[in-house]
Design an enzyme around this catalytic site. Sequence first.
Site, PDB file in Angstrom:
ATOM      1  N   ASP A 126       0.840  -1.185   0.000  1.00 35.32           N
ATOM      2  CA  ASP A 126       0.000   0.000   0.000  1.00 35.32           C
ATOM      3  C   ASP A 126       0.877   1.237   0.000  1.00 35.32           C
ATOM      4  OD1 ASP A 126      -2.591   1.168  -0.006  1.00 35.32           O
ATOM      5  OD2 ASP A 126      -2.363   1.687   2.098  1.00 35.32           O
ATOM      6  N   TYR A 139       1.216   5.778  -0.503  1.00 30.94           N
ATOM      7  CA  TYR A 139       0.841   7.028   0.173  1.00 30.94           C
ATOM      8  C   TYR A 139       1.085   8.136  -0.850  1.00 30.94           C
ATOM      9  CZ  TYR A 139       1.007  10.172   4.367  1.00 30.94           C
ATOM     10  OH  TYR A 139       0.793  11.120   5.337  1.00 30.94           O
ATOM     11  N   HIS A 153      -3.605  14.339   0.399  1.00 33.79           N
ATOM     12  CA  HIS A 153      -3.820  13.501   1.583  1.00 33.79           C
ATOM     13  C   HIS A 153      -2.632  13.590   2.531  1.00 33.79           C
ATOM     14  CE1 HIS A 153      -4.852  10.113   4.131  1.00 33.79           C
ATOM     15  NE2 HIS A 153      -3.717   9.522   3.813  1.00 33.79           N
ATOM     16  N   ARG A 195       1.361  16.890  12.667  1.00 37.32           N
ATOM     17  CA  ARG A 195       2.572  17.708  12.890  1.00 37.32           C
ATOM     18  C   ARG A 195       2.235  19.177  12.651  1.00 37.32           C
ATOM     19  NH1 ARG A 195       4.113  13.456   9.783  1.00 37.32           N
ATOM     20  NH2 ARG A 195       4.158  14.745   7.900  1.00 37.32           N
ATOM     21  N   GLU A 213     -10.184   4.317   3.737  1.00 36.17           N
ATOM     22  CA  GLU A 213      -9.250   4.949   2.815  1.00 36.17           C
ATOM     23  C   GLU A 213      -9.714   4.612   1.405  1.00 36.17           C
ATOM     24  OE1 GLU A 213      -5.129   5.505   5.309  1.00 36.17           O
ATOM     25  OE2 GLU A 213      -5.203   3.911   3.782  1.00 36.17           O
ATOM     26  N   GLU A 228      -9.259   4.175  -2.191  1.00 31.18           N
ATOM     27  CA  GLU A 228      -8.062   3.939  -2.989  1.00 31.18           C
ATOM     28  C   GLU A 228      -8.409   3.254  -4.306  1.00 31.18           C
ATOM     29  OE1 GLU A 228      -4.684   2.203  -1.104  1.00 31.18           O
ATOM     30  OE2 GLU A 228      -5.249   2.876   0.915  1.00 31.18           O
ATOM     31  N   ASP A 245      -8.992   0.550   2.083  1.00 32.89           N
ATOM     32  CA  ASP A 245      -8.051   0.044   3.089  1.00 32.89           C
ATOM     33  C   ASP A 245      -8.498   0.557   4.454  1.00 32.89           C
ATOM     34  OD1 ASP A 245      -5.792  -1.460   3.751  1.00 32.89           O
ATOM     35  OD2 ASP A 245      -4.541   0.322   3.868  1.00 32.89           O
ATOM     36  N   ARG A 256      -7.455   4.238  13.289  1.00 34.42           N
ATOM     37  CA  ARG A 256      -6.521   5.357  13.476  1.00 34.42           C
ATOM     38  C   ARG A 256      -5.932   5.396  14.884  1.00 34.42           C
ATOM     39  NH1 ARG A 256      -5.293   6.470   8.302  1.00 34.42           N
ATOM     40  NH2 ARG A 256      -7.128   7.068   7.091  1.00 34.42           N
ATOM     41  N   GLN A 269      -3.371   2.590  15.108  1.00 36.70           N
ATOM     42  CA  GLN A 269      -2.242   2.958  14.250  1.00 36.70           C
ATOM     43  C   GLN A 269      -1.367   4.038  14.894  1.00 36.70           C
ATOM     44  OE1 GLN A 269      -3.489   4.445  10.435  1.00 36.70           O
ATOM     45  NE2 GLN A 269      -1.413   4.852   9.725  1.00 36.70           N
ATOM     46  N   TYR A 285       2.615   2.840  15.286  1.00 36.69           N
ATOM     47  CA  TYR A 285       3.334   2.943  14.012  1.00 36.69           C
ATOM     48  C   TYR A 285       4.751   3.503  14.122  1.00 36.69           C
ATOM     49  CZ  TYR A 285       2.874   8.005  13.163  1.00 36.69           C
ATOM     50  OH  TYR A 285       2.979   9.372  13.198  1.00 36.69           O
ATOM     51  N   LYS A 337      -3.979  -1.594  10.327  1.00 35.09           N
ATOM     52  CA  LYS A 337      -4.306  -1.727   8.905  1.00 35.09           C
ATOM     53  C   LYS A 337      -4.592  -3.156   8.474  1.00 35.09           C
ATOM     54  CE  LYS A 337      -3.197   2.491   7.212  1.00 35.09           C
ATOM     55  NZ  LYS A 337      -4.008   3.285   6.279  1.00 35.09           N
ATOM     56  N   THR A 379      -8.927  -5.349   4.183  1.00 37.03           N
ATOM     57  CA  THR A 379      -8.832  -4.470   3.020  1.00 37.03           C
ATOM     58  C   THR A 379      -9.846  -4.979   2.015  1.00 37.03           C
ATOM     59  OG1 THR A 379      -6.470  -4.039   3.366  1.00 37.03           O
ATOM     60  CG2 THR A 379      -7.353  -3.616   1.165  1.00 37.03           C
ATOM     61  N   THR A 422      -4.567   6.565  -0.057  1.00 38.81           N
ATOM     62  CA  THR A 422      -5.795   7.359  -0.022  1.00 38.81           C
ATOM     63  C   THR A 422      -5.807   8.413  -1.115  1.00 38.81           C
ATOM     64  OG1 THR A 422      -5.858   7.071   2.368  1.00 38.81           O
ATOM     65  CG2 THR A 422      -7.269   8.780   1.443  1.00 38.81           C
ATOM     66  N   GLU A 471      -9.426  12.992   7.429  1.00 37.90           N
ATOM     67  CA  GLU A 471      -9.331  14.325   6.833  1.00 37.90           C
ATOM     68  C   GLU A 471     -10.668  15.055   6.847  1.00 37.90           C
ATOM     69  OE1 GLU A 471      -6.843  14.101   2.986  1.00 37.90           O
ATOM     70  OE2 GLU A 471      -7.527  12.062   3.382  1.00 37.90           O
TER      71      GLU A 471
END
Length: 407
Positions: A120, A122, A127, A136, A193, A195, A227, A231, A234, A238, A247, A251, A341, A355
């Site tokens: 998978d 990114y 996104h 962040r 997600e 995708e 997917d 959250r 994760q 992670y 995750k 899926t 995503t 999001e």
Amino acid sequence: MPQQSPLEVPEGDPFGPHNLPYGVFSTAREDRRRIGVRIGGHVLDAGAAAAALGSPYAGLLGQPSLNPLLAAGRTAWRDVRRALTAWVTDPGHRPAVEPHLLPLDEVVLHLPYEVADYVDFYASEHHATNVGKIFRPDGDALTPNWKHLPIGYHGRSGTIVVSGTDVVRPSGQRKAPTDPVPVFGPSVKLDIEAEVGFVVGAPSELGRPVPLAGFEDHVFGLFLLNDWSARDIQAWEYVPLGPFLGKSFATSVSAWVTPLEALDAARTAPPARDVPLLPYLDDAGDDRPGGFDLRITVSVNGQEIARPPFASMYWTAAQQLAHMTVNGASLRTGDVFGSGTVSGPRTDQRGSLLELTWNGRDAIELSDGKRTFLEDGDTVTLTAWAPGPDGTRVGLGEVTGRITAAR
């Protein structure tokens, strides 16, 4: 008045003879799995039709899985597609073909291929930027490597499930920033997600990278993919190695695979790159644009919540394939890789609840109440279409899943 043939698909049907996606089906009366090709509101038993017509492709199409056809390679993919197109468009073939058409609502659809590995990515700048801003807020939205390589991770192939399969809410460790210690329990931030997935047909040799130009020699087709993501699980697990239990529980993929050849009219140039790329990823001089103009719709409980545009993806599927093999990793028939995503620049184009709700800060309104993340009983459906030849639309098979309570 003679009855209209099921092969006379109404004008504008996104599953007309210009599309012809592949799947695997059985029926209530016969649980034997077989390859089907969708035409309008019907499924053609491709193997039975091939046998009735004395086709040399009867062996490839008379299988319980797409894997033998996938492994046969690009020349076979092209020739089989041409044959199928003739079977459903030439009136002379109707006496042999029509007995092998079944209404969609009379078949059971299955995972159409045996999954080998799963990767998978990114690949959406929108996104990745949104996620960076959420987690962040005082730093750079994108990590320093993001525009130099397609970031990805290896997932769990054994939990890829076909559309319509219920998704059990996962449990695991989670720890909010204010919690003194982690707790165990069902995820309270279950997400989607939106995708696009790609399935590999022809394998590659261990130690030999696949270049950008090899994409169409190895990738058979694409499909919608969800997917599912926990959250809260994760976020705690992670660092430093990446997604794991958050995750790997499920899926969901569409039951229909659209061959790349059906999407020639949907090819589009990816967004302009503002960072020079290393040669193995540099697609500036490619004759065929690497992007696909796919218009995705995300619905929860039948209510549309977003329309992510796949044309906005920064990294193309060809670049993802080149990157995942540049170290010499080999491809196997049935390998699946997800785009990551899909999100666009507008709020209504975001392909995840993370999001859309800004990590739960802003609830979305549904007819049955507000949501920040998914509740038990919620059903998520992804649909999509792409521009086809001569102003037609190419429909992608939907992918849907309903959340059930943790066990």
